[in-house]
Every structure is written in C-alpha cells, then in structure tokens.
Write a protein that holds these residues in place. Structure first.
Motif, PDB file in Angstrom:
ATOM      1  N   THR A  64       0.809  -1.191  -0.014  1.00 51.08           N
ATOM      2  CA  THR A  64      -0.093  -0.028  -0.077  1.00 51.08           C
ATOM      3  C   THR A  64       0.812   1.221   0.009  1.00 51.08           C
ATOM      4  O   THR A  64       1.882   1.070   0.222  1.00 51.08           O
ATOM      5  N   TRP A  65       0.185   2.519  -0.256  1.00 54.01           N
ATOM      6  CA  TRP A  65       0.725   3.681  -0.106  1.00 54.01           C
ATOM      7  C   TRP A  65       1.648   4.017   1.165  1.00 54.01           C
ATOM      8  O   TRP A  65       2.655   4.589   1.214  1.00 54.01           O
ATOM      9  N   VAL A  66       1.015   3.585   2.108  1.00 52.93           N
ATOM     10  CA  VAL A  66       1.749   3.678   3.513  1.00 52.93           C
ATOM     11  C   VAL A  66       2.992   2.903   3.622  1.00 52.93           C
ATOM     12  O   VAL A  66       3.910   3.705   3.993  1.00 52.93           O
ATOM     13  N   MET A  67       3.241   1.813   3.156  1.00 49.22           N
ATOM     14  CA  MET A  67       4.465   1.171   3.290  1.00 49.22           C
ATOM     15  C   MET A  67       5.403   1.708   2.402  1.00 49.22           C
ATOM     16  O   MET A  67       6.547   2.099   2.743  1.00 49.22           O
ATOM     17  N   TYR A  68       5.153   2.141   1.204  1.00 53.04           N
ATOM     18  CA  TYR A  68       5.881   2.861   0.096  1.00 53.04           C
ATOM     19  C   TYR A  68       6.387   4.406   0.791  1.00 53.04           C
ATOM     20  O   TYR A  68       7.523   4.894   0.774  1.00 53.04           O
ATOM     21  N   PHE A  69       5.409   4.974   1.406  1.00 47.16           N
ATOM     22  CA  PHE A  69       5.629   6.286   2.299  1.00 47.16           C
ATOM     23  C   PHE A  69       6.602   6.052   3.153  1.00 47.16           C
ATOM     24  O   PHE A  69       7.726   7.045   3.234  1.00 47.16           O
TER      25      PHE A  69
ATOM     26  N   ILE B 114       9.111   3.922   3.436  1.00 45.52           N
ATOM     27  CA  ILE B 114      10.443   3.649   2.475  1.00 45.52           C
ATOM     28  C   ILE B 114      10.843   4.740   2.241  1.00 45.52           C
ATOM     29  O   ILE B 114      12.057   4.872   2.298  1.00 45.52           O
ATOM     30  N   LEU B 115      10.158   5.593   1.366  1.00 48.14           N
ATOM     31  CA  LEU B 115      10.521   6.797   0.822  1.00 48.14           C
ATOM     32  C   LEU B 115      10.835   7.837   1.870  1.00 48.14           C
ATOM     33  O   LEU B 115      11.845   8.747   1.464  1.00 48.14           O
ATOM     34  N   ALA B 116      10.563   7.712   3.064  1.00 45.39           N
ATOM     35  CA  ALA B 116      10.847   8.913   4.227  1.00 45.39           C
ATOM     36  C   ALA B 116      12.166   8.449   4.600  1.00 45.39           C
ATOM     37  O   ALA B 116      13.234   9.076   5.173  1.00 45.39           O
ATOM     38  N   GLU B 117      12.493   6.886   4.935  1.00 46.59           N
ATOM     39  CA  GLU B 117      13.603   6.509   5.429  1.00 46.59           C
ATOM     40  C   GLU B 117      14.838   6.431   4.471  1.00 46.59           C
ATOM     41  O   GLU B 117      16.078   6.729   4.983  1.00 46.59           O
ATOM     42  N   VAL B 118      14.748   6.524   3.081  1.00 51.01           N
ATOM     43  CA  VAL B 118      15.859   6.524   2.207  1.00 51.01           C
ATOM     44  C   VAL B 118      16.640   7.829   2.382  1.00 51.01           C
ATOM     45  O   VAL B 118      17.837   7.584   2.581  1.00 51.01           O
ATOM     46  N   PRO B 119      15.986   8.855   2.612  1.00 50.30           N
ATOM     47  CA  PRO B 119      17.050  10.230   2.333  1.00 50.30           C
ATOM     48  C   PRO B 119      17.723  10.281   3.929  1.00 50.30           C
ATOM     49  O   PRO B 119      18.888  10.512   3.823  1.00 50.30           O
ATOM     50  N   ILE B 120      16.980   9.884   4.918  1.00 48.33           N
ATOM     51  CA  ILE B 120      17.584   9.897   6.338  1.00 48.33           C
ATOM     52  C   ILE B 120      18.708   9.080   6.147  1.00 48.33           C
ATOM     53  O   ILE B 120      19.865   9.379   6.753  1.00 48.33           O
ATOM     54  N   LEU B 121      18.718   7.641   5.669  1.00 46.84           N
ATOM     55  CA  LEU B 121      19.852   6.886   5.442  1.00 46.84           C
ATOM     56  C   LEU B 121      21.029   7.450   4.904  1.00 46.84           C
ATOM     57  O   LEU B 121      22.206   7.391   5.235  1.00 46.84           O
ATOM     58  N   ILE B 122      20.617   8.137   3.669  1.00 47.56           N
ATOM     59  CA  ILE B 122      21.624   8.691   2.633  1.00 47.56           C
ATOM     60  C   ILE B 122      22.523   9.767   3.513  1.00 47.56           C
ATOM     61  O   ILE B 122      23.685   9.663   3.524  1.00 47.56           O
ATOM     62  N   LEU B 123      21.668  10.703   4.071  1.00 48.65           N
ATOM     63  CA  LEU B 123      22.249  11.682   5.012  1.00 48.65           C
ATOM     64  C   LEU B 123      23.403  11.248   6.154  1.00 48.65           C
ATOM     65  O   LEU B 123      24.279  11.596   6.385  1.00 48.65           O
ATOM     66  N   LEU B 124      22.946  10.055   6.799  1.00 46.33           N
ATOM     67  CA  LEU B 124      23.518   9.415   7.704  1.00 46.33           C
ATOM     68  C   LEU B 124      24.966   8.881   7.322  1.00 46.33           C
ATOM     69  O   LEU B 124      26.098   9.026   7.908  1.00 46.33           O
TER      70      LEU B 124
ATOM     71  N   ILE C 285      10.325   0.154  12.982  1.00 49.85           N
ATOM     72  CA  ILE C 285       9.084   0.866  12.401  1.00 49.85           C
ATOM     73  C   ILE C 285       8.502   0.069  11.263  1.00 49.85           C
ATOM     74  O   ILE C 285       7.411  -0.403  11.203  1.00 49.85           O
ATOM     75  N   LEU C 286       9.465  -0.372  10.484  1.00 49.92           N
ATOM     76  CA  LEU C 286       9.175  -0.945   8.928  1.00 49.92           C
ATOM     77  C   LEU C 286       8.635  -2.360   9.306  1.00 49.92           C
ATOM     78  O   LEU C 286       7.542  -2.555   8.826  1.00 49.92           O
ATOM     79  N   SER C 287       9.243  -2.897  10.324  1.00 52.66           N
ATOM     80  CA  SER C 287       8.959  -4.229  10.640  1.00 52.66           C
ATOM     81  C   SER C 287       7.443  -4.397  11.328  1.00 52.66           C
ATOM     82  O   SER C 287       6.353  -5.047  11.005  1.00 52.66           O
TER      83      SER C 287
END
Length: 162
Positions: free
Chosen positions: A15-20, A22-32, A59-61
């Motif tokens: 669903t859109w919730v799961m993809y949202f 994931i999309l919110a976590e990716v930039p944070i991981l790149i920044l870190l 959270i994802l789990s």
C-alpha cells in the motif's frame, strides 16, 4: 446460508503507507551515511547510525506485520489485529443488536486508522473508509474496517435475517 463463512485479511503490504515510509527513510539513511563518511569520530557516528537503522527497521517491521483479520460464521463475528490483539475477539450473534456496513471518515470520526476509540466506541481499521459497525449493547459499538464492503453488505444482510 448455513455454513457460509466470510473472511477478510488486511495488511499494509503493497500500500501507499509502506512505500511512503520507505521513501521517508531512504533520504535519512543517505544523509547519515554521508555524515559517517565525513565524520572524524567514526565510532560515535557508527553508534548513531546503528541506533537510527535499528529504529527504522523496527518501524518498518511493525508496519509490515500489522494485520486485521475478520471472520464471520453462522454464530459469531470475530476479529483480531495482529500483533496487538493476538486472540480472536468474538461477538456472538445473540448479543449483536445491529450490524451494518457503513462509510465513515477515519480522521474526523475516529482520529485516524489503527486501533482507536473510547469507552463506548472502538474502531479497528487498516486503510479505507468503510467498515462494519456492530452495536453490541450497553451503549457499546465496534467498527471493524473492511476493503470488501460490497461482498460484506450482502453477507451481513443475510446473516442478520437468520
């Protein structure tokens, strides 16, 4: 309608919730990772990166493991909301004063999706704006979300008549 059973299982997978999330976590991981690469204190940054990665994984789990299961048979309406409600909550047909499939506003009526409510009304929903509203007496109502409202409407009408 004897021995007919209605079953439904709802999750956030795909669903859109799961993809949202994931999309919110990716930039944070790149920044870190960039901060870790440019940091002078690698040990401190590794601990911070581990804590953030662990939190994101939890959270994802949790989101991926949330599941609302509904089962209606000849005698009961049952549901469980994994992982929070592991055992089936059953409402026998004899105590249900009314049951109807309704359209509702999750945010304004209940404050969102998930497990919501107060002493008199409880709502259990994953996504969507339709559900089965049960009046179980003593000024208590239960709303169980559904994504199969058309199928459930016909089933409930026959179920209540028997």
């Amino acid at each position: 309608m004897a021995n007919r059973i209605f079953k439904e299982s709802q999750t956030y997978i795909g669903t859109w919730v799961m993809y949202f999330i994931i999309l919110a976590e990716v930039p944070i991981l790149i920044l870190l990772i960039v901060l870790y690469a440019t940091s002078e204190d690698k040990q401190e940054m590794a601990i911070a990166l581990g804590v953030v990665l662990g939190t994101m994984a939890l959270i994802l789990s949790l989101i991926l493991n949330l599941k609302l299961e509904t089962r209606i048979d000849d005698d009961n309406i049952s549901f469980r909301y994994l992982p929070f409600i592991r055992t089936w909550r059953q409402y026998p047909k004899a105590i249900i004063a009314s049951a109807e499939v309704i359209k509702y506003s999750p945010i304004s009526d209940y404050g969102g999706w998930g497990i919501k409510g107060n002493k008199t009304t409880k709502a259990y929903s994953v996504l969507g704006d339709e559900g089965i509203l049960l009046d179980v007496g003593e000024k208590k109502k239960i709303l169980i979300g559904t994504m199969k409202s058309k199928e459930l409407t016909g089933f409930i009408e026959n179920w209540m008549e028997e």
